[in-house]
Design a protein around this motif. Structure first.
Motif, PDB file in Angstrom:
ATOM      1  N   VAL A  26      23.465  35.051  47.572  1.00 50.11           N
ATOM      2  CA  VAL A  26      22.954  35.426  49.067  1.00 50.11           C
ATOM      3  C   VAL A  26      21.702  34.777  49.026  1.00 50.11           C
ATOM      4  CG1 VAL A  26      22.391  37.569  50.148  1.00 50.11           C
ATOM      5  CG2 VAL A  26      24.289  37.623  48.670  1.00 50.11           C
ATOM      6  N   GLY A  27      20.885  34.763  48.164  1.00 51.73           N
ATOM      7  CA  GLY A  27      19.474  34.342  48.480  1.00 51.73           C
ATOM      8  C   GLY A  27      19.520  32.788  48.849  1.00 51.73           C
ATOM      9  N   GLU A  28      20.609  32.141  48.289  1.00 53.66           N
ATOM     10  CA  GLU A  28      20.687  30.693  48.706  1.00 53.66           C
ATOM     11  C   GLU A  28      21.370  30.657  50.294  1.00 53.66           C
ATOM     12  OE1 GLU A  28      19.695  27.770  47.405  1.00 53.66           O
ATOM     13  OE2 GLU A  28      18.931  28.652  45.686  1.00 53.66           O
ATOM     14  N   LEU A  29      22.373  31.551  50.451  1.00 47.42           N
ATOM     15  CA  LEU A  29      23.062  31.471  51.786  1.00 47.42           C
ATOM     16  C   LEU A  29      22.186  31.931  52.807  1.00 47.42           C
ATOM     17  CD1 LEU A  29      25.750  31.087  52.623  1.00 47.42           C
ATOM     18  CD2 LEU A  29      26.222  33.414  52.516  1.00 47.42           C
ATOM     19  N   THR A  30      21.206  32.735  52.486  1.00 50.39           N
ATOM     20  CA  THR A  30      20.329  33.361  53.762  1.00 50.39           C
ATOM     21  C   THR A  30      18.896  32.539  53.601  1.00 50.39           C
ATOM     22  OG1 THR A  30      19.697  34.972  52.392  1.00 50.39           O
ATOM     23  CG2 THR A  30      21.537  35.518  53.710  1.00 50.39           C
ATOM     24  N   HIS A  31      18.928  31.870  52.530  1.00 53.54           N
ATOM     25  CA  HIS A  31      17.428  31.284  52.361  1.00 53.54           C
ATOM     26  C   HIS A  31      16.430  32.200  52.377  1.00 53.54           C
ATOM     27  CE1 HIS A  31      19.178  27.575  53.262  1.00 53.54           C
ATOM     28  NE2 HIS A  31      19.603  27.961  54.545  1.00 53.54           N
ATOM     29  N   LEU A  32      16.704  33.386  51.903  1.00 56.85           N
ATOM     30  CA  LEU A  32      15.785  34.564  51.397  1.00 56.85           C
ATOM     31  C   LEU A  32      15.043  34.818  50.118  1.00 56.85           C
ATOM     32  CD1 LEU A  32      17.473  37.386  53.607  1.00 56.85           C
ATOM     33  CD2 LEU A  32      15.281  36.171  54.251  1.00 56.85           C
ATOM     34  N   GLY A  34      17.942  38.739  48.255  1.00 54.07           N
ATOM     35  CA  GLY A  34      19.352  38.722  48.186  1.00 54.07           C
ATOM     36  C   GLY A  34      20.076  39.653  47.285  1.00 54.07           C
ATOM     37  N   LEU A  71      19.747  42.958  49.594  1.00 49.91           N
ATOM     38  CA  LEU A  71      20.720  43.084  50.635  1.00 49.91           C
ATOM     39  C   LEU A  71      22.142  43.115  50.052  1.00 49.91           C
ATOM     40  CD1 LEU A  71      21.449  42.304  53.699  1.00 49.91           C
ATOM     41  CD2 LEU A  71      21.440  40.089  53.139  1.00 49.91           C
ATOM     42  N   SER A 111      27.581  25.951  51.293  1.00 47.37           N
ATOM     43  CA  SER A 111      27.119  27.360  51.854  1.00 47.37           C
ATOM     44  C   SER A 111      28.556  28.218  51.808  1.00 47.37           C
ATOM     45  CB  SER A 111      27.003  27.059  53.383  1.00 47.37           C
ATOM     46  OG  SER A 111      25.561  26.276  53.610  1.00 47.37           O
ATOM     47  N   TYR A 163      28.712  29.459  48.084  1.00 47.99           N
ATOM     48  CA  TYR A 163      27.975  30.368  48.049  1.00 47.99           C
ATOM     49  C   TYR A 163      28.387  31.904  48.442  1.00 47.99           C
ATOM     50  CZ  TYR A 163      23.924  27.891  46.425  1.00 47.99           C
ATOM     51  OH  TYR A 163      23.053  27.008  45.611  1.00 47.99           O
ATOM     52  N   PHE A 164      29.150  31.752  49.730  1.00 44.41           N
ATOM     53  CA  PHE A 164      29.684  32.796  50.304  1.00 44.41           C
ATOM     54  C   PHE A 164      30.895  33.334  49.712  1.00 44.41           C
ATOM     55  CE2 PHE A 164      33.221  34.479  52.968  1.00 44.41           C
ATOM     56  CZ  PHE A 164      32.623  35.550  53.446  1.00 44.41           C
TER      57      PHE A 164
END
Length: 470
Positions: free
Chosen positions: A123-129, A134, A137, A278, A281-282
């Motif tokens: 999630v961190g990689e997917l959202t760049h957060l 991640g 969330l 992407s 990652y999802f």
């Protein structure tokens, strides 16, 4: 919305609210097993020394053996209309069931945490957060979905099963393109200890579902065939787990340095970059979301069952339901954040150690349900400490303790290794001992207790007409 959000918790599901077919167990457990933690579990067989050929056979054998035990629990759901762990009251007493329940809660909080660490990376990689946001969330989404409940869980299982299956087909093709499959499977040297380790890894994986598997079959109509429930559950769980574990074992054999310790990055890199990365990652996050919702929901059910044994509570308000689920989420997220940097080594050992406490429970529960009580329980007595099953069943608790102790000489973990592990070449067969010893002891102890196990009347096992909780 009221028809979507589940209203029940540990109360019996009446016949007019039952729906679906046994096929739903296939789609749910397929989706729950096509995920990265199962991939890592399969890889461990190779990491610990087995060749790919015998790893795959050992993993399949363990999945079949452990899956059969798990599916026998699933078959209880349509018959009783109850969550899995509340039936433990028939064996251990209405309050005595808190002993295995407390350990179940700890284990599922641990599984929630370990899943959040892996999914948080995706999630961190997917959202760049980043990883920490991640994790938070992902945990929040998990809790919301678990609060919605049964229908959403099964819907998500169907979606995850389809999406993850397509992704694993694609990743499998990519892996075969990079590695020589014939060369990976050419080594047929057999080593008993590492073969038994592969069997134990996958069997333990399946046995971990036992304490909550009936939670997801209890809404099936009462007339649903127990045989159909068993086979659809077994086939979905074994197919999904073996598929994931096969990929993991082959990936670890093909590129041990690139895969081990960098599982998420390796899988995404294997698939490609940009949009494909992407999507992968999802897929990783979706697969973990499915299983983490099961862990949250199962932990919630176990926690409510524990508390209600002492409070006499049969139903739960929506607010109470949300509070319990939030508690599971907060505890699991805290553990994930505190241990994320060294989590997947030390904590995985701890979780596997906890499984030592569930194989005796599984053996006792199945022997009681199928051999002693003949698939019939006095449902009202499951909530009455003064009733047929009593508050504490010392005999069953003693058998449970003996079942746990009998495994210790055969247990192999990083922080404890039993004295009989070395003579077996390092193999861990504790789960076999944990099933066999308490099964025999409980059958010998309980078969003459007719005052407790013989349920009078042809319809005593029917659910009470109580309405939805809260």
């Amino acid at each position: 919305m009221a028809g979507v959000v589940e209203q029940r918790s540990i109360d019996v599901v009446p016949d007019d609210e039952r729906h679906g077919s046994a096929v739903s167990q296939f789609t749910l457990w397929l989706g729950a097993n096509l995920q990265i933690t199962a991939v890592i579990t399969g890889a461990l067989a190779v990491v610990f020394g087995a060749n790919a050929f015998w790893s795959l056979i050992g993993l399949l054998l363990g999945n079949l053996l452990g899956g059969a035990v798990m599916a026998l629990h699933s078959a209880q759901g349509p018959r009783l209309g109850l969550p899995q762990m509340i039936t433990s009251r028939a064996q251990f007493g209405v309050r005595g069931a808190v002993v295995p329940l407390a350990l179940v809660i700890v284990m599922y909080i641990g599984f929630f945490a370990s899943g959040s660490v892996l999914a948080g990376q995706a999630v961190g990689e997917l959202t760049h957060l980043g990883e920490t946001p991640g994790i938070v969330l992902f945990a929040a989404v998990t809790a919301v979905a678990a609060a919605v409940g049964y229908r959403l869980i099964h819907t998500l299982g169907k979606i995850a099963g389809l999406v993850c299956a397509l992704a694993f087909v694609y990743l499998g093709i990519r892996l075969v393109q990079r590695a020589d499959l014939g060369a990976l499977l050419a080594d047929h040297h057999f080593g008993l200890p590492v073969f038994l380790l592969a069997v134990s890894l996958s069997a333990s994986w399946q046995l971990a579902f036992g304490p909550y598997v009936a939670d997801y079959s209890r809404y099936l109509p009462r007339h649903t065939s127990a045989r159909a429930t068993f086979w659809w559950t077994l086939s979905g769980s074994v197919l999904g787990s073996q598929w994931s574990m096969t990929f993991g074992a082959l990936a670890a054999a093909a590129a041990p340095a690139a895969f081990v310790g960098h599982e998420v990055g390796y899988i995404v890199g294997l698939g490609g970059a940009g949009l494909i990365a992407s999507c992968l990652y999802f897929v990783i996050a979706l697969g973990k979301l499915t299983i983490n919702i099961l862990n949250t929901y199962g932990g919630f059910m176990s926690l409510v069952t524990s508390v209600s044994g002492f409070r006499g509570q049969r139903t739960l308000s929506p607010r109470g339901r949300s509070a319990y689920i939030a508690g599971i989420m907060v505890a699991g997220t805290a553990v994930a954040l505190l241990g994320k940097d060294s989590f997947l080594t030390s904590f995985k050992d701890f979780l596997l150690f906890l499984l030592t406490f569930f194989t005796p429970w599984s053996a006792i529960n199945l022997v009681d349900y199928y051999l002693i009580s003949k698939e019939r329980y006095d449902i009202p007595a499951l909530s009455d400490p003064a009733g047929r099953y009593g508050a504490w069943n010392v005999r069953a608790l003693t058998v449970y303790l003996l079942g746990v102790l009998a495994q210790l000489p055969f247990l192999a973990t990083h922080f404890y290794t039993g004295p009989l592990v070395a003579p077996l070449g390092g193999a861990d067969i504790s789960w076999l001992v944990g099933l066999a010893v308490p099964a025999v002891l409980y059958w010998l102890a309980a078969r003459r207790d007719t005052a407790r196990t013989v349920v009078p009347g042809p319809r005593q096992e029917e659910p009470s007409p109580a309405g939805p909780g809260g």
